[in-house]
Design a protein around this motif. Structure first.
Motif, PDB file in Angstrom:
ATOM      1  N   ASN A 130       0.708  -1.109   0.052  1.00  0.00           N
ATOM      2  CA  ASN A 130       0.004   0.143   0.094  1.00  0.00           C
ATOM      3  C   ASN A 130       1.045   1.303  -0.090  1.00  0.00           C
ATOM      4  OD1 ASN A 130      -2.457  -1.483   0.071  1.00  0.00           O
ATOM      5  ND2 ASN A 130      -2.707  -1.682   2.209  1.00  0.00           N
ATOM      6  N   LEU A 131       1.934   1.323   0.604  1.00  0.00           N
ATOM      7  CA  LEU A 131       2.841   2.531   0.852  1.00  0.00           C
ATOM      8  C   LEU A 131       3.434   2.437  -0.550  1.00  0.00           C
ATOM      9  CD1 LEU A 131       4.162   4.622   2.342  1.00  0.00           C
ATOM     10  CD2 LEU A 131       5.646   2.966   3.259  1.00  0.00           C
ATOM     11  N   ARG A 132       4.092   1.574  -1.159  1.00  0.00           N
ATOM     12  CA  ARG A 132       4.601   1.658  -2.365  1.00  0.00           C
ATOM     13  C   ARG A 132       3.763   2.331  -3.413  1.00  0.00           C
ATOM     14  NH1 ARG A 132       7.591  -3.514  -1.304  1.00  0.00           N
ATOM     15  NH2 ARG A 132       5.933  -4.631  -2.296  1.00  0.00           N
ATOM     16  N   ARG A 133       2.454   1.687  -3.370  1.00  0.00           N
ATOM     17  CA  ARG A 133       1.528   2.420  -4.400  1.00  0.00           C
ATOM     18  C   ARG A 133       1.501   3.713  -4.247  1.00  0.00           C
ATOM     19  NH1 ARG A 133      -2.882  -0.105  -2.642  1.00  0.00           N
ATOM     20  NH2 ARG A 133      -2.750  -2.145  -3.871  1.00  0.00           N
ATOM     21  N   LEU A 134       1.358   4.111  -3.041  1.00  0.00           N
ATOM     22  CA  LEU A 134       1.031   5.728  -2.755  1.00  0.00           C
ATOM     23  C   LEU A 134       2.413   6.250  -3.188  1.00  0.00           C
ATOM     24  CD1 LEU A 134      -0.529   6.061   0.737  1.00  0.00           C
ATOM     25  CD2 LEU A 134      -1.480   6.030  -1.453  1.00  0.00           C
ATOM     26  N   ILE A 135       3.527   5.732  -3.229  1.00  0.00           N
ATOM     27  CA  ILE A 135       4.843   6.303  -3.574  1.00  0.00           C
ATOM     28  C   ILE A 135       4.650   6.453  -5.032  1.00  0.00           C
ATOM     29  CG2 ILE A 135       7.268   6.121  -3.776  1.00  0.00           C
ATOM     30  CD1 ILE A 135       7.152   4.885  -0.945  1.00  0.00           C
ATOM     31  N   ILE A 182       2.033   6.559  -6.976  1.00  0.00           N
ATOM     32  CA  ILE A 182       0.859   7.762  -7.349  1.00  0.00           C
ATOM     33  C   ILE A 182       1.501   9.093  -6.957  1.00  0.00           C
ATOM     34  CG2 ILE A 182      -1.200   8.787  -6.388  1.00  0.00           C
ATOM     35  CD1 ILE A 182      -2.315   6.042  -5.876  1.00  0.00           C
ATOM     36  N   TYR A 183       2.488   9.112  -6.046  1.00  0.00           N
ATOM     37  CA  TYR A 183       3.065  10.401  -5.732  1.00  0.00           C
ATOM     38  C   TYR A 183       4.030  10.943  -6.757  1.00  0.00           C
ATOM     39  CZ  TYR A 183       6.455  13.834  -3.788  1.00  0.00           C
ATOM     40  OH  TYR A 183       7.406  14.745  -3.549  1.00  0.00           O
ATOM     41  N   ASP A 184       4.932   9.761  -7.425  1.00  0.00           N
ATOM     42  CA  ASP A 184       5.849  10.101  -8.238  1.00  0.00           C
ATOM     43  C   ASP A 184       4.950  10.539  -9.740  1.00  0.00           C
ATOM     44  OD1 ASP A 184       7.923   9.687  -6.697  1.00  0.00           O
ATOM     45  OD2 ASP A 184       8.370   7.529  -7.388  1.00  0.00           O
ATOM     46  N   TYR A 185       4.179   9.851 -10.017  1.00  0.00           N
ATOM     47  CA  TYR A 185       3.239  10.148 -11.180  1.00  0.00           C
ATOM     48  C   TYR A 185       3.018  11.344 -11.157  1.00  0.00           C
ATOM     49  CZ  TYR A 185      -0.490  10.299 -14.721  1.00  0.00           C
ATOM     50  OH  TYR A 185      -1.323  10.639 -15.597  1.00  0.00           O
ATOM     51  N   LEU A 186       2.150  11.923  -9.822  1.00  0.00           N
ATOM     52  CA  LEU A 186       1.485  13.172  -9.863  1.00  0.00           C
ATOM     53  C   LEU A 186       2.635  14.272 -10.042  1.00  0.00           C
ATOM     54  CD1 LEU A 186      -1.147  12.736  -7.157  1.00  0.00           C
ATOM     55  CD2 LEU A 186      -1.601  12.899  -9.730  1.00  0.00           C
ATOM     56  N   LYS A 187       3.820  14.202  -9.266  1.00  0.00           N
ATOM     57  CA  LYS A 187       4.830  14.930  -9.291  1.00  0.00           C
ATOM     58  C   LYS A 187       5.624  15.221 -10.808  1.00  0.00           C
ATOM     59  CE  LYS A 187       9.378  15.870  -7.036  1.00  0.00           C
ATOM     60  NZ  LYS A 187       9.169  16.716  -5.899  1.00  0.00           N
ATOM     61  N   GLY A 188       5.677  13.978 -11.395  1.00  0.00           N
ATOM     62  CA  GLY A 188       5.889  14.174 -12.816  1.00  0.00           C
ATOM     63  C   GLY A 188       5.064  14.918 -13.591  1.00  0.00           C
ATOM     64  N   LYS A 189       3.840  14.723 -13.441  1.00  0.00           N
ATOM     65  CA  LYS A 189       2.594  15.573 -13.986  1.00  0.00           C
ATOM     66  C   LYS A 189       2.547  16.893 -13.689  1.00  0.00           C
ATOM     67  CE  LYS A 189      -2.061  15.031 -15.620  1.00  0.00           C
ATOM     68  NZ  LYS A 189      -3.130  14.371 -15.351  1.00  0.00           N
ATOM     69  N   GLU A 190       2.985  17.263 -12.613  1.00  0.00           N
ATOM     70  CA  GLU A 190       3.028  18.633 -12.089  1.00  0.00           C
ATOM     71  C   GLU A 190       4.446  19.156 -13.006  1.00  0.00           C
ATOM     72  OE1 GLU A 190       4.367  19.752  -7.803  1.00  0.00           O
ATOM     73  OE2 GLU A 190       2.278  19.917  -7.771  1.00  0.00           O
ATOM     74  N   LYS A 191       5.387  18.785 -12.961  1.00  0.00           N
ATOM     75  CA  LYS A 191       6.548  19.289 -13.443  1.00  0.00           C
ATOM     76  C   LYS A 191       6.222  19.749 -15.026  1.00  0.00           C
ATOM     77  CE  LYS A 191      10.277  17.596 -10.813  1.00  0.00           C
ATOM     78  NZ  LYS A 191      11.586  16.536 -10.699  1.00  0.00           N
ATOM     79  N   THR A 192       5.597  18.962 -15.719  1.00  0.00           N
ATOM     80  CA  THR A 192       4.996  18.988 -17.064  1.00  0.00           C
ATOM     81  C   THR A 192       4.285  20.153 -17.329  1.00  0.00           C
ATOM     82  OG1 THR A 192       5.010  16.501 -17.366  1.00  0.00           O
ATOM     83  CG2 THR A 192       4.013  17.850 -18.914  1.00  0.00           C
ATOM     84  N   PHE A 193       3.380  20.663 -16.111  1.00  0.00           N
ATOM     85  CA  PHE A 193       2.458  21.875 -16.495  1.00  0.00           C
ATOM     86  C   PHE A 193       3.222  23.103 -15.876  1.00  0.00           C
ATOM     87  CE2 PHE A 193      -0.433  18.272 -16.576  1.00  0.00           C
ATOM     88  CZ  PHE A 193      -0.849  18.337 -17.862  1.00  0.00           C
ATOM     89  N   ASP A 194       4.438  23.022 -15.372  1.00  0.00           N
ATOM     90  CA  ASP A 194       5.085  24.155 -14.626  1.00  0.00           C
ATOM     91  C   ASP A 194       5.607  24.994 -15.709  1.00  0.00           C
ATOM     92  OD1 ASP A 194       4.495  23.566 -12.114  1.00  0.00           O
ATOM     93  OD2 ASP A 194       6.502  23.015 -11.685  1.00  0.00           O
TER      94      ASP A 194
END
Length: 114
Positions: A95-100, A102-114
Motif C-alpha cells: 500500500n505504501l509503495r502504491r502511494l509512492i 501515485i506521488y511520483d506520477y503526480l509529481k512528474g505530471k506537475e513538472k510537465t505543467f510548470d
C-alpha cells in the motif's frame, strides 16, 4: 545484467496513465467507496494500512498533490524503516509503495505543467 533486461525493467516502471498504478479490483470497487478527497479518507480514522489502501480508491483528480506529499513525509518521519521487509507487513509495504508511485506520477505530471 544485460542492457535489454535493464531497459525492460525500467519500461515496466514508467507509468503513462494514473490508472496503470491502480489494480483492476480497486478500480472496479471505486464506486462502492464514495470518497471524494484525501480528507474524506482521513475522516474515517482507519489504521494507517487501511488508510493507505483507501487512498488508492481515489481518482487522480481527487488527490491533492501537496496533501499526499505531506502524508508520505509524515509516514517516513515516524518510521524511516516503513518499507523494510523485516520491519513491516507485506500488505503495508504494498500500500505504501502504491502511494509512492501515485506521488511520483503526480509529481512528474506537475513538472510537465510548470
Amino acid at each position: 545484467m544485460p542492457y535489454h533486461q535493464i531497459v525492460g525493467i525500467a519500461n515496466n516502471l514508467i507509468v503513462s496513465d494514473f490508472d496503470d498504478i491502480i489494480s483492476n479490483t480497486i478500480k472496479k470497487d471505486r464506486p462502492k467507496r464514495g470518497y471524494s478527497s484525501l480528507e474524506d479518507v482521513f475522516k474515517m480514522e482507519f489504521d494507517k494500512n487501511k488508510e493507505m489502501l483507501n487512498i488508492a480508491y481515489l481518482t487522480e483528480n481527487q488527490i491533492d498533490f501537496d496533501t499526499l506529499e505531506t502524508y508520505l513525509k509524515s509516514i517516513f518521519e515516524k518510521d524511516k524503516d516503513a518499507l523494510n521487509i523485516e520491519h513491516s507487513r507485506s500488505d503495508y509495504r504494498i500500500n505504501l509503495r502504491r502511494l509512492i508511485r501515485i506521488y511520483d506520477y503526480l509529481k512528474g505530471k506537475e513538472k510537465t505543467f510548470d
